[in-house]
Enzyme design. Structure first.
Site, PDB file in Angstrom:
ATOM      1  N   GLY A  12       0.786  -1.233   0.000  1.00 48.54           N
ATOM      2  CA  GLY A  12       0.000   0.000   0.000  1.00 48.54           C
ATOM      3  C   GLY A  12       0.817   1.281   0.000  1.00 48.54           C
ATOM      4  N   SER A  13       2.062   1.196  -0.442  1.00 48.71           N
ATOM      5  CA  SER A  13       2.853   2.435  -0.442  1.00 48.71           C
ATOM      6  C   SER A  13       2.305   3.439  -1.458  1.00 48.71           C
ATOM      7  CB  SER A  13       4.336   2.150  -0.698  1.00 48.71           C
ATOM      8  OG  SER A  13       4.553   1.725  -2.024  1.00 48.71           O
ATOM      9  N   LYS A  66     -16.208 -15.158  -9.989  1.00 51.01           N
ATOM     10  CA  LYS A  66     -15.694 -13.792 -10.071  1.00 51.01           C
ATOM     11  C   LYS A  66     -16.830 -12.771 -10.171  1.00 51.01           C
ATOM     12  CE  LYS A  66     -12.287 -11.138 -12.674  1.00 51.01           C
ATOM     13  NZ  LYS A  66     -10.944 -11.335 -12.189  1.00 51.01           N
ATOM     14  N   MET A  91      -3.900  -7.274  -7.222  1.00 47.30           N
ATOM     15  CA  MET A  91      -3.336  -8.400  -7.976  1.00 47.30           C
ATOM     16  C   MET A  91      -4.403  -9.254  -8.665  1.00 47.30           C
ATOM     17  SD  MET A  91      -0.233  -7.737  -7.599  1.00 47.30           S
ATOM     18  CE  MET A  91       0.636  -9.178  -8.176  1.00 47.30           C
ATOM     19  N   ARG A  92      -5.450  -8.623  -9.157  1.00 54.65           N
ATOM     20  CA  ARG A  92      -6.493  -9.371  -9.869  1.00 54.65           C
ATOM     21  C   ARG A  92      -6.895  -8.629 -11.131  1.00 54.65           C
ATOM     22  NH1 ARG A  92      -8.669 -13.310  -7.021  1.00 54.65           N
ATOM     23  NH2 ARG A  92      -8.012 -13.299  -4.861  1.00 54.65           N
ATOM     24  N   LEU A  93      -7.262  -9.434 -12.141  1.00 54.11           N
ATOM     25  CA  LEU A  93      -7.813  -8.834 -13.360  1.00 54.11           C
ATOM     26  C   LEU A  93      -9.215  -8.302 -13.051  1.00 54.11           C
ATOM     27  CD1 LEU A  93      -7.196 -11.048 -16.525  1.00 54.11           C
ATOM     28  CD2 LEU A  93      -6.481  -8.685 -16.119  1.00 54.11           C
ATOM     29  N   ILE A  94      -9.500  -7.127 -13.550  1.00 47.64           N
ATOM     30  CA  ILE A  94     -10.842  -6.569 -13.376  1.00 47.64           C
ATOM     31  C   ILE A  94     -11.766  -7.215 -14.408  1.00 47.64           C
ATOM     32  CG2 ILE A  94     -12.224  -4.442 -13.497  1.00 47.64           C
ATOM     33  CD1 ILE A  94     -10.379  -4.535 -11.050  1.00 47.64           C
ATOM     34  N   ASN A 108      -4.738   1.967 -13.729  1.00 47.14           N
ATOM     35  CA  ASN A 108      -3.809   1.030 -13.093  1.00 47.14           C
ATOM     36  C   ASN A 108      -2.381   1.565 -13.208  1.00 47.14           C
ATOM     37  OD1 ASN A 108      -2.907  -1.461 -11.916  1.00 47.14           O
ATOM     38  ND2 ASN A 108      -2.341  -2.187 -13.956  1.00 47.14           N
ATOM     39  N   HIS A 110       1.643   0.195 -13.362  1.00 50.23           N
ATOM     40  CA  HIS A 110       2.411  -1.026 -13.616  1.00 50.23           C
ATOM     41  C   HIS A 110       3.907  -0.694 -13.623  1.00 50.23           C
ATOM     42  CE1 HIS A 110       3.045  -5.104 -14.993  1.00 50.23           C
ATOM     43  NE2 HIS A 110       3.925  -4.628 -15.843  1.00 50.23           N
TER      44      HIS A 110
HETATM   45  C1  GRF Z   1       3.614  -1.262  -7.572  1.00 48.86           C
HETATM   46  O1  GRF Z   1       4.939  -1.461  -7.951  1.00 48.86           O
HETATM   47  C2  GRF Z   1       2.707  -1.215  -8.759  1.00 48.86           C
HETATM   48  O2  GRF Z   1       3.334  -0.773  -9.926  1.00 48.86           O
HETATM   49  C3  GRF Z   1       2.280  -2.644  -8.914  1.00 48.86           C
HETATM   50  O3  GRF Z   1       2.198  -3.144  -7.614  1.00 48.86           O
HETATM   51  C4  GRF Z   1       3.082  -2.426  -6.769  1.00 48.86           C
HETATM   52  C5  GRF Z   1       2.309  -2.006  -5.546  1.00 48.86           C
HETATM   53  O4  GRF Z   1       3.149  -1.483  -4.569  1.00 48.86           O
HETATM   54  N1  GRF Z   1       1.054  -2.743  -9.662  1.00 48.86           N
HETATM   55  P1  GRF Z   1       2.543  -0.902  -3.223  1.00 48.86           P
HETATM   56  O5  GRF Z   1       1.674  -1.971  -2.598  1.00 48.86           O
HETATM   57  O6  GRF Z   1       1.756   0.325  -3.559  1.00 48.86           O
HETATM   58  O7  GRF Z   1       3.735  -0.586  -2.377  1.00 48.86           O
END
Ligand code: GRF
Length: 211
Positions: A12-13, A66, A91-94, A108, A110
């Site tokens: 969640g950073s 789903k 970590m899931r496809l919408i 999103n 990435h």
């Molecule tokens: C990030 O690197 C983002 O690009 C990817 O997942 C990571 C999430 O990091 N989709 P955090 O949980 O926000 O620290």
């Protein structure tokens, strides 16, 4: 105030970076109204509690499929009048249930320069490929895996001495700077999707000074 939900599965950073950004806006026109999380152990939950963001914890295995899972999320999003979704390490496809409702209002983040290195462990993929430059992409979400229209990208240099940890750190630093700004611009309609193209609204103050 545009009401935003952040979806996260991990530390969640990026959620926290968005909170800090929203907190210092001179004109506070966005509000992070909900954190949607699918992992009970996720660090994002504790961060949301610190920032007093309501948490909606919802686990996929509690639903038959789903569709039912996403319908449950959608109900809460509607109850909370959520207008915009920012995925931040979700970590899931919408699926179609959420996408039909939020297409063009869901983005999103990435950790690579898409379309290179989509999917899991983009940092590891970049290191294995031996590229000298990777980076960060923000894109509108579509039905594919990391395939939607690209809004913003920023490069990150891969140094010879970089390992997974150091490269992840550099990528996170770029994400924390880039993502909150793009979330704000998209949520407030300064950047939007029109027939599959990413468009930018010209600010009216700028336009009138040019006229
Ligand atoms: C990030 O690197 C983002 O690009 C990817 O997942 C990571 C999430 O990091 N989709 P955090 O949980 O926000 O620290």
């Amino acid at each position: 105030m545009v009401r935003i939900a952040v979806f996260a599965s991990g530390t969640g950073s990026n959620y926290e970076a968005i909170m800090k950004y929203a907190d210092q806006l001179a004109v506070p026109d966005i509000q992070i109204s909900l954190l949607v999380c699918d992992q009970p152990q996720a660090g994002a939950i504790a961060k949301a509690q610190q920032w007093q963001t309501p948490v909606f914890l919802v686990q996929r295995r509690q639903f038959a499929d789903k569709k039912a899972f996403e319908q449950h999320i959608l109900l809460r999003l509607k109850e909370d009048k959520i207008e915009f979704i920012a995925l931040a390490g979700y970590m899931r496809l919408i699926g179609p249930t959420l996408l039909n409702e939020y297409y063009g209002r869901i983005i999103n983040l990435h950790p690579s320069l898409l379309p290179t290195f989509p999917g899991l462990d983009a940092v590891g993929q970049a290191l294995s490929a031996g590229v000298k430059v990777t980076g960060v992409t923000v894109h509108f979400v579509d039905a594919g895996m990391d395939t939607g229209p690209i809004i913003a990208q920023q490069a990150v240099t891969v140094d010879d001495c970089d390992d997974h940890e150091s490269l992840s750190r550099k990528i996170h630093a770029v994400e924390h700077d880039l993502y909150p700004r793009i979330v704000h611009q998209c949520a407030t309609g300064q950047i939007y999707l029109d027939q599959g193209r990413v468009c930018y609204r010209v600010l009216s103050s700028l336009r009138s000074s040019e006229e």
